[in-house]
Design a protein around this motif. Structure first.
Motif, PDB file in Angstrom:
ATOM      1  N   ASP A   1     -10.643  11.335   7.769  1.00 44.78           N
ATOM      2  CA  ASP A   1     -10.116  11.752   8.870  1.00 44.78           C
ATOM      3  C   ASP A   1      -9.448  13.524   8.208  1.00 44.78           C
ATOM      4  OD1 ASP A   1      -9.548  12.432  10.825  1.00 44.78           O
ATOM      5  OD2 ASP A   1      -7.700  11.151  11.577  1.00 44.78           O
ATOM      6  N   GLY A   2     -10.476  14.524   8.411  1.00 48.34           N
ATOM      7  CA  GLY A   2     -10.370  15.749   8.266  1.00 48.34           C
ATOM      8  C   GLY A   2      -9.520  15.882   6.934  1.00 48.34           C
ATOM      9  N   SER A   3      -8.642  16.855   6.470  1.00 47.57           N
ATOM     10  CA  SER A   3      -8.218  16.788   4.786  1.00 47.57           C
ATOM     11  C   SER A   3      -7.855  15.190   4.513  1.00 47.57           C
ATOM     12  CB  SER A   3      -7.239  17.777   4.956  1.00 47.57           C
ATOM     13  OG  SER A   3      -6.377  18.052   6.018  1.00 47.57           O
TER      14      SER A   3
ATOM     15  N   GLU B   1      -8.147  12.472 -10.652  1.00 47.43           N
ATOM     16  CA  GLU B   1      -7.557  13.036  -9.447  1.00 47.43           C
ATOM     17  C   GLU B   1      -8.017  14.161  -8.194  1.00 47.43           C
ATOM     18  OE1 GLU B   1      -5.547  15.362 -12.563  1.00 47.43           O
ATOM     19  OE2 GLU B   1      -5.903  13.399 -13.936  1.00 47.43           O
ATOM     20  N   PRO B   2      -7.006  15.030  -7.954  1.00 50.50           N
ATOM     21  CA  PRO B   2      -7.532  15.788  -6.912  1.00 50.50           C
ATOM     22  C   PRO B   2      -7.651  16.932  -7.793  1.00 50.50           C
ATOM     23  CG  PRO B   2      -5.022  15.710  -7.145  1.00 50.50           C
ATOM     24  CD  PRO B   2      -5.719  14.485  -7.889  1.00 50.50           C
TER      25      PRO B   2
ATOM     26  N   ARG C   1       1.023  -1.217   0.333  1.00 48.64           N
ATOM     27  CA  ARG C   1      -0.195   0.353  -0.421  1.00 48.64           C
ATOM     28  C   ARG C   1       0.551   1.107  -0.157  1.00 48.64           C
ATOM     29  NH1 ARG C   1      -3.762  -0.560   3.071  1.00 48.64           N
ATOM     30  NH2 ARG C   1      -4.715   1.251   4.016  1.00 48.64           N
ATOM     31  N   ILE C   2       0.516   2.638   0.079  1.00 44.82           N
ATOM     32  CA  ILE C   2       1.141   3.465   0.091  1.00 44.82           C
ATOM     33  C   ILE C   2       0.158   4.629   1.364  1.00 44.82           C
ATOM     34  CG2 ILE C   2       1.199   5.785  -1.520  1.00 44.82           C
ATOM     35  CD1 ILE C   2       0.934   3.641  -3.670  1.00 44.82           C
ATOM     36  N   ALA C   3       1.486   5.009   1.335  1.00 47.89           N
ATOM     37  CA  ALA C   3       0.914   6.454   2.675  1.00 47.89           C
ATOM     38  C   ALA C   3       1.141   7.342   2.371  1.00 47.89           C
ATOM     39  CB  ALA C   3       1.053   5.745   3.932  1.00 47.89           C
ATOM     40  N   HIS C   4       0.980   8.288   3.046  1.00 48.55           N
ATOM     41  CA  HIS C   4       1.231   9.766   2.553  1.00 48.55           C
ATOM     42  C   HIS C   4       1.879   9.769   4.003  1.00 48.55           C
ATOM     43  CE1 HIS C   4       0.432  11.256  -1.758  1.00 48.55           C
ATOM     44  NE2 HIS C   4      -0.907  10.754  -1.371  1.00 48.55           N
ATOM     45  N   VAL C   5       2.906  10.755   3.919  1.00 48.61           N
ATOM     46  CA  VAL C   5       2.944  10.674   5.808  1.00 48.61           C
ATOM     47  C   VAL C   5       4.191  12.333   5.697  1.00 48.61           C
ATOM     48  CG1 VAL C   5       4.910   9.907   7.672  1.00 48.61           C
ATOM     49  CG2 VAL C   5       4.080   8.488   6.063  1.00 48.61           C
TER      50      VAL C   5
ATOM     51  N   ILE D   1      -4.470   3.766  -0.858  1.00 46.71           N
ATOM     52  CA  ILE D   1      -3.576   4.917  -0.784  1.00 46.71           C
ATOM     53  C   ILE D   1      -3.826   5.446   0.700  1.00 46.71           C
ATOM     54  CG2 ILE D   1      -2.770   6.975  -1.647  1.00 46.71           C
ATOM     55  CD1 ILE D   1      -2.134   4.667  -3.421  1.00 46.71           C
ATOM     56  N   ASP D   2      -3.728   5.418   1.514  1.00 41.56           N
ATOM     57  CA  ASP D   2      -3.534   6.501   2.521  1.00 41.56           C
ATOM     58  C   ASP D   2      -2.988   7.701   2.252  1.00 41.56           C
ATOM     59  OD1 ASP D   2      -4.795   3.599   3.037  1.00 41.56           O
ATOM     60  OD2 ASP D   2      -3.089   3.507   4.954  1.00 41.56           O
ATOM     61  N   GLY D   3      -4.518   8.651   2.891  1.00 41.54           N
ATOM     62  CA  GLY D   3      -3.535   9.788   3.295  1.00 41.54           C
ATOM     63  C   GLY D   3      -3.101  10.905   1.931  1.00 41.54           C
ATOM     64  N   SER D   4      -4.231  11.036   1.502  1.00 35.49           N
ATOM     65  CA  SER D   4      -4.409  11.468   0.329  1.00 35.49           C
ATOM     66  C   SER D   4      -5.106  12.567   0.164  1.00 35.49           C
ATOM     67  CB  SER D   4      -5.230  10.972  -1.402  1.00 35.49           C
ATOM     68  OG  SER D   4      -5.339  11.748  -2.306  1.00 35.49           O
ATOM     69  N   VAL D   5      -5.283  13.586   0.125  1.00 35.39           N
ATOM     70  CA  VAL D   5      -5.757  15.097  -0.425  1.00 35.39           C
ATOM     71  C   VAL D   5      -7.073  13.773  -1.096  1.00 35.39           C
ATOM     72  CG1 VAL D   5      -4.149  16.038  -0.274  1.00 35.39           C
ATOM     73  CG2 VAL D   5      -5.041  16.161  -2.956  1.00 35.39           C
ATOM     74  N   GLU D   6      -7.501  15.265  -1.139  1.00 35.95           N
ATOM     75  CA  GLU D   6      -9.274  14.901  -1.916  1.00 35.95           C
ATOM     76  C   GLU D   6      -9.437  14.641  -3.007  1.00 35.95           C
ATOM     77  OE1 GLU D   6     -12.757  17.245  -1.497  1.00 35.95           O
ATOM     78  OE2 GLU D   6     -14.069  16.349  -2.492  1.00 35.95           O
ATOM     79  N   LEU D   7      -9.611  13.889  -4.342  1.00 31.78           N
ATOM     80  CA  LEU D   7      -9.850  12.808  -5.195  1.00 31.78           C
ATOM     81  C   LEU D   7     -11.031  13.412  -5.892  1.00 31.78           C
ATOM     82  CD1 LEU D   7      -8.232  10.281  -5.358  1.00 31.78           C
ATOM     83  CD2 LEU D   7      -7.295  12.189  -5.363  1.00 31.78           C
ATOM     84  N   THR D   8     -11.310  14.560  -6.588  1.00 27.79           N
ATOM     85  CA  THR D   8     -12.056  15.207  -7.237  1.00 27.79           C
ATOM     86  C   THR D   8     -12.999  15.264  -8.788  1.00 27.79           C
ATOM     87  OG1 THR D   8     -10.948  17.406  -7.909  1.00 27.79           O
ATOM     88  CG2 THR D   8     -12.348  17.250  -6.091  1.00 27.79           C
TER      89      THR D   8
END
Ligand SMILES: *[C@@H]1O[C@H](CO)[C@@H](O)[C@H](O)[C@H]1NC(C)=O
Length: 284
Positions: free
Chosen positions: A189-191, A128-129, A46-50, A209-216
């Protein structure tokens, strides 16, 4: 080429750029990108934004790659769809305050193209965001790419974030096989948004994918590279059907926008509009 020489004379092209060999670039669904920044995702990974880093994490929890300082790219590095090989597509942008929670699409593996010129054809639904510097997509490909491939159809899930490219192991599929591409919002969780992308009917294609920005921005796309004649495309058309878009708080009002490549005889048609069971055809 003329502008390149002019830029060179004007001292605008730095030697570093000149010395970068072409084969350091490799094809992805976001155009040619640095080979060193492409990462196969280990099975179950998996992928995580940290913070400002992107971690690639193996199934056992081991961090196998860290893309540090993965801050937004400069404008020149950012690739708009027009600068990549997006030739025909339909899209919808969610401007509601409620995020897209699910985006499904069903299509069938087309016949193999009649001619082979080392072309690459990608067919996918994607999200995509709004900033445009990332994309998550269950991709059907014919021809070569960073993930592998060749003179056959194969599927993989891809996540491209700024300069880095991640993909699951491509799995060969048969002409006529049904593909069910699905992108889901798993948690918020929030943003920070956690997403999953997969072909629900093909094991080994899931990408979390964890911790992404919103995909719109949701799309249904035909993308191609190195096509030299019309028969490098599959014959006929590809119908994206069962297109369902849901928001966390319900069903949005959706109207798909289309882009054609009339010069090359490629068209995008919305047969059934809306958020539920929509249908879009790309004709080659
Ligand atoms: C899309 O929505 C329709 C209508 O609710 C449903 O019949 C269909 O199964 C859905 N497709 C997917 C892939 O979820």
């Amino acid at each position: 080429m003329r502008s390149f020489s002019a830029a060179l004379l004007a001292g605008l092209v730095v030697p570093f750029a000149l010395s970068a060999p072409v084969d350091d670039k490799i094809l992805t669904p976001r155009g040619y990108r640095a080979k060193g920044n492409t990462h196969p995702i280990p099975a179950g990974g998996r992928i995580a934004h940290v913070a400002d880093a992107v971690h690639l994490i193996a199934a056992d929890g081991t961090v196998v790659h860290v893309a540090s300082n993965a801050k937004p790219a400069t404008k020149t590095q950012e690739t708009a769809p027009e600068a990549t090989g997006w030739v025909a597509y339909a899209s919808w942008l969610n401007t509601d305050s409620s995020p897209i929670s699910s985006f499904s699409t069903t299509w069938t593996v087309p016949p193999e193209p009649e001619t082979w010129n080392d072309q690459t054809v990608f067919l996918f639904n994607s999200i995509e965001p709004s900033t445009g510097d990332a994309i998550m997509q269950p991709v059907l490909q014919y021809g070569p790419s960073a993930a592998g491939g060749g003179q056959f159809w194969a599927v993989a899930s891809w996540y491209l974030y700024q300069d880095n490219t991640y993909f699951t192991t491509p799995i060969q599929v048969d002409v006529g096989q049904e593909l069910d591409g699905l992108i889901t919002l798993v948690a918020q969780d929030g943003s920070a948004y956690n997403y999953n992308c997969e072909f629900t009917n093909i094991a080994g294609t899931a990408l979390a994918i964890d911790g992404s920005v919103e995909l719109t921005w949701a799309t249904e796309t035909l993308e191609a590279y190195s096509v030299t004649e019309p028969s490098d495309y599959p014959a006929g058309s590809t119908v994206f059907s069962g297109i369902n878009l849901s928001l966390l708080d319900g069903t949005p009002s959706v109207s798909w926008t289309t882009v054609d490549d009339t010069a090359d005889g490629l068209s995008t048609t919305v047969n059934v509009d809306g958020a539920t069971d929509a249908e879009i055809t790309i004709t080659y």
